[in-house]
Write a protein that holds these residues in place. Structure first.
Motif, PDB file in Angstrom:
ATOM      1  N   UNK A   1       0.883  -1.157   0.000  1.00  0.00           N
ATOM      2  CA  UNK A   1       0.000   0.000   0.000  1.00  0.00           C
ATOM      3  C   UNK A   1       0.918   1.203   0.000  1.00  0.00           C
ATOM      4  N   UNK A   2       0.799   2.002  -1.065  1.00  0.00           N
ATOM      5  CA  UNK A   2       1.770   3.074  -1.239  1.00  0.00           C
ATOM      6  C   UNK A   2       1.092   4.421  -1.190  1.00  0.00           C
ATOM      7  N   UNK A   3       1.298   5.122  -0.090  1.00  0.00           N
ATOM      8  CA  UNK A   3       0.892   6.518  -0.015  1.00  0.00           C
ATOM      9  C   UNK A   3      -0.596   6.719  -0.310  1.00  0.00           C
ATOM     10  N   UNK A   4      -1.414   5.828   0.235  1.00  0.00           N
ATOM     11  CA  UNK A   4      -2.834   5.849  -0.105  1.00  0.00           C
ATOM     12  C   UNK A   4      -3.582   6.905   0.699  1.00  0.00           C
ATOM     13  N   UNK A   5      -4.312   7.742  -0.027  1.00  0.00           N
ATOM     14  CA  UNK A   5      -5.164   8.753   0.595  1.00  0.00           C
ATOM     15  C   UNK A   5      -6.575   8.579   0.073  1.00  0.00           C
ATOM     16  N   UNK A   6      -7.542   8.648   0.970  1.00  0.00           N
ATOM     17  CA  UNK A   6      -8.941   8.575   0.558  1.00  0.00           C
ATOM     18  C   UNK A   6      -9.724   9.670   1.262  1.00  0.00           C
ATOM     19  N   UNK A   7     -10.363  10.512   0.458  1.00  0.00           N
ATOM     20  CA  UNK A   7     -11.191  11.582   1.028  1.00  0.00           C
ATOM     21  C   UNK A   7     -12.644  11.356   0.647  1.00  0.00           C
ATOM     22  N   UNK A   8     -13.538  11.617   1.602  1.00  0.00           N
ATOM     23  CA  UNK A   8     -14.973  11.723   1.291  1.00  0.00           C
ATOM     24  C   UNK A   8     -15.333  13.177   1.493  1.00  0.00           C
ATOM     25  N   UNK A   9     -15.361  13.949   0.416  1.00  0.00           N
ATOM     26  CA  UNK A   9     -15.601  15.384   0.588  1.00  0.00           C
ATOM     27  C   UNK A   9     -14.507  15.965   1.461  1.00  0.00           C
ATOM     28  N   UNK A  10     -14.896  16.487   2.621  1.00  0.00           N
ATOM     29  CA  UNK A  10     -13.919  17.096   3.520  1.00  0.00           C
ATOM     30  C   UNK A  10     -13.292  16.080   4.460  1.00  0.00           C
ATOM     31  N   UNK A  11     -13.960  14.922   4.622  1.00  0.00           N
ATOM     32  CA  UNK A  11     -13.460  13.922   5.568  1.00  0.00           C
ATOM     33  C   UNK A  11     -12.281  13.184   4.943  1.00  0.00           C
ATOM     34  N   UNK A  12     -11.166  13.172   5.653  1.00  0.00           N
ATOM     35  CA  UNK A  12     -10.022  12.391   5.184  1.00  0.00           C
ATOM     36  C   UNK A  12     -10.070  11.052   5.910  1.00  0.00           C
ATOM     37  N   UNK A  13     -10.490   9.991   5.201  1.00  0.00           N
ATOM     38  CA  UNK A  13     -10.640   8.681   5.838  1.00  0.00           C
ATOM     39  C   UNK A  13      -9.292   7.974   5.934  1.00  0.00           C
TER      40      UNK A  13
END
Ligand SMILES: Nc1ncnc2c1ncn2[C@@H]1O[C@H](COP(=O)(O)OP(=O)(O)O)[C@@H](O)[C@H]1O
Ligand SMILES: [Mg+2]
Lengths: 313, 354
Positions: free
Chosen positions: B7-19
């Motif tokens: 898993x490389x540098x994974x970012x997941x956003x839901x709108x403003x929420x950074x999950x």
């Protein structure tokens, strides 16, 4: 312990409602008796009476109405009976028309119901409201408006021609298609609402589980979604098919003489001077029997399926 | 050893929420790997990203060296045990378990024999023809497991699979799951918010908080050598003592305790002169005479735990310390209200910066 508890509970319940039970049932019995049982008995009785010209009946037992439906005894009624195909053909055509209208409703209604059920809370109720709005208008007026819309010189053809999509009007009015469109338009919400209720309860993690187990979208639809929401689909189909079968406004107003359906046949028997009340009642009884037999077969197939799975228990 | 998942540098956003916030992680082949963190920290989101149900905002996920982020879920050789099982209600147990095999177009005799084998493995052989609704929660859980194992995935994802079971059953299933992982050799990524579950089952644990990876390590590393206060506090019980680091020399820090006593500490997650925090597990503190002790306080409360007695000590500066005393040593159990000295096991006390 459990037994004592439950018997104590039921005796409390019995003590409270024992005398009231039948009384509470009364309103529903009155409604069912007055609006369901009585009319059907009346219809059954009338179908075995003798017709009087200019409508009405003579109180004399007769099977003429049924005889007229099934047998042809020549113009003067003195020939050897042969099967009368006229009415059977009308039945067959009506079943066919109602069936196609149901399929049309299903193909449009399912995606519509799916769309609505997958909206978020507020827009969901708005869409449901929009779907039901046309039904605040009388069916007769809606059917006539549809006739205006689709006739050769109506807005649909005018616009299509002015946009250059067609150069001749599409002739729909007075065809089977027009009747199906009319039925579709009349009964679409009866398809949408039960399917909506099923899809609303559908657990979308089932679709994810199917995808996780290598299903394509089509396979998920066929193997998981449709079987799981099937009760809603069947309820919708019954709710559209049954009234379509007996409909007379759409075939009368949108169809021609070749699209005559059971509803119109029955309607004719009770209208004006040409009527034949016993015959109209007999046709209604035959229609009712057909529908009941079909529903009974369906119910039996459901309960035997349930029994099969319970037997495995 | 092979790397199963990168898993490389994974970012997941839901709108403003950074999950998920720049999560990087490597999971070895054949590993029982656990994602641990409080509810809402992004465990499910990470698992769903690996399964293919979520589009990443950023980053890459590789399975045995190949990027899978562009593959839809049905093309990923990964199966999931869903938190609420998601069993197909209209299919029998056998058809549920065989579903993946059918979609893989295996011949029907092979499907039948593999389904029978796997149902035997999860001890549901005699339930093959039942519908899921006729099973208990524990049985449904095992059907979900069997269904996900049947296609022999290279990676199995389990999202809090035990959370719906009662305690006794949960403990049995823990052992069973470990056994199955060992026997099949499939890499497991197991999600839980239960630290005990994580400690007892995992080869390695990744601790997460608010979408950020806090620490990755073996259960022992996570428990005994936490990297920060969050990990120390979330895994097990701990006493966090505010200290002043006055000097750091050759991996040895001099810390001044609130009472003024000074100790030398060489178990640390990086240290610099200034404010620090000393994490000491309750079982690493012993009670003794006031004279010569590092900290002193008054016994405010005793809690009986069966094997242990939990002693709460109110420190003179207003803080408190939790101490565990074994129930076998009745002489060591103090009286409530008595003043007592606290002795820290310095080797097991960990100095944390943040
Ligand atoms: N579909 C979504 N839309 C918006 N926010 C979401 C969605 N799914 C998860 N989140 C948010 O992302 C965060 C992480 O959620 P999740 O991965 O479910 O946490 P966990 O499984 O650790 O309890 C939470 O703050 C949650 O509210
Ligand atoms: Mg979760």
């Amino acid at each position: 312990m459990a037994q004592i508890g439950s018997s104590a509970r039921s005796s409390v319940k019995g003590g409270t409602f024992a005398g009231l039970g039948p009384l509470l049932m009364l309103p529903s019995w009155v409604v069912i008796g007055f609006f369901l049982v009585l009319p059907v008995i009346l219809m059954l009785v009338y179908s075995f009476l003798t017709k009087e010209f200019r409508g009405g009946v003579i109180w004399e037992f007769s099977v003429n109405a049924y005889d007229q439906f099934f047998f042809n005894r020549g113009l003067f009624g003195d020939e050897a009976p042969t099967i009368e195909w006229t009415y059977i053909n009308i039945f067959w055509r009506s079943i066919w028309q109602a069936g196609l209208a149901t399929v049309l409703c299903l193909f449009i209604g399912f995606p519509t119901a799916w769309f609505i059920a997958t909206r978020s809370g507020h827009s969901k109720s708005m869409w449901l409201f929009l779907i039901t709005i046309p039904y605040w208008v009388n069916l007769l007026i809606r059917t006539i408006s549809l006739k205006f819309l689709i006739r050769d010189t109506g807005p649909m053809n005018t616009w299509l021609m002015s946009w250059g999509i067609i150069d001749q009007p599409i002739h729909i009015i007075n065809s089977n298609l027009a009747v199906q469109l009319g039925l579709f338009y009349s009964y679409l919400p009866f398809m949408v609402l039960p399917i909506y209720a099923s899809v609303e309860r559908y657990d979308f993690s089932l679709s994810e589980a199917a995808a996780d187990l290598y299903s394509t979208r089509m396979e998920t639809l066929r193997q998981i979604i449709i079987p799981v929401v099937k009760p809603g689909i069947i309820a919708g189909c019954i709710l559209v098919f049954v009234p379509s079968l007996g409909a007379f406004l759409a075939p009368d107003l949108l169809g021609g003489s070749k699209t005559f359906m059971i509803g119109s046949l029955i309607e004719e028997q009770f209208k004006g001077n040409a009527g034949n009340w016993p015959f109209g009642a007999a046709v209604s009884m035959i229609l009712l029997s057909l529908v009941l037999i079909a529903l009974m077969f369906y119910a039996r197939s459901q309960s035997s399926a349930r029994k099969a799975t319970r037997a495995a228990d | 050893m092979n790397t199963a998942v990168e898993i490389e540098n994974v970012t997941k956003r839901y709108g403003d929420v950074v999950a998920l916030s720049s999560v990087s992680l490597a999971i070895e082949d054949n590993e029982f790997f656990t994602l641990l963190g409080p509810s809402g920290c992004g465990k499910t989101t990470l698992l769903r990203s690996i399964a293919g149900f979520e589009q990443l905002s950023q980053g890459d996920i590789k399975l045995f060296g190949d990027s899978i982020v562009d593959l839809p879920p049905n093309k990923r050789p990964v199966n999931t045990v869903f938190q609420h099982y998601a069993l197909f209600p209209h299919l029998t147990v056998a058809d549920n378990v065989g579903f993946g095999l059918q979609r893989q177009r295996l011949p029907s005799h092979e499907i039948a024999s593999r389904v029978a084998d796997i149902l035997e493995m999860v001890q549901l052989g005699s339930y093959a023809d039942r519908l899921p609704s006729m099973l208990s929660g524990g049985q449904q859980q095992r059907v979900a497991l069997a269904r996900a194992l049947a296609p022999r995935p290279r990676l199995l994802l389990l999202d809090e699979p035990l959370s719906a079971l009662d305690l006794k059953l949960r403990q049995d299933v823990r052992v069973e799951l470990q056994q199955i992982q060992h026997d099949t050799g499939i890499t497991f990524i197991f999600v839980t918010h239960d630290q005990e579950e994580a400690l007892t089952m995992s080869d390695r644990i990744a601790v997460m908080s608010e979408g950020v990876l806090q620490q990755v390590g073996t259960p022992r590393q996570i428990y005994e050598a936490p990297d920060n206060r969050f990990v120390a506090d979330f895994i097990g019980d701990t006493n966090l003592i505010d200290v002043q680091v006055t000097q750091v020399l050759d991996q040895c820090a001099t810390c001044v305790l609130p009472g003024g006593a000074s100790i030398a500490c060489n178990n640390m997650a990086g240290a610099s002169v200034g404010a620090g925090h000393l994490s000491v597990r309750p079982e690493r503190v012993t009670l003794g005479p006031v004279d010569g002790s590092a900290l002193q306080g008054e016994v405010s409360r005793l809690t009986y735990l069966g094997t242990d007695i939990h002693v709460t000590v109110a420190l003179s500066d207003g803080g408190k310390m939790d101490v565990r005393v074994q129930n076998s040593d009745s002489a060591a159990i103090p009286q409530p209200g008595s003043t007592i000295g606290l002795y820290l096991d310095i080797a097991a006390a960990r100095l944390l910066v943040d």
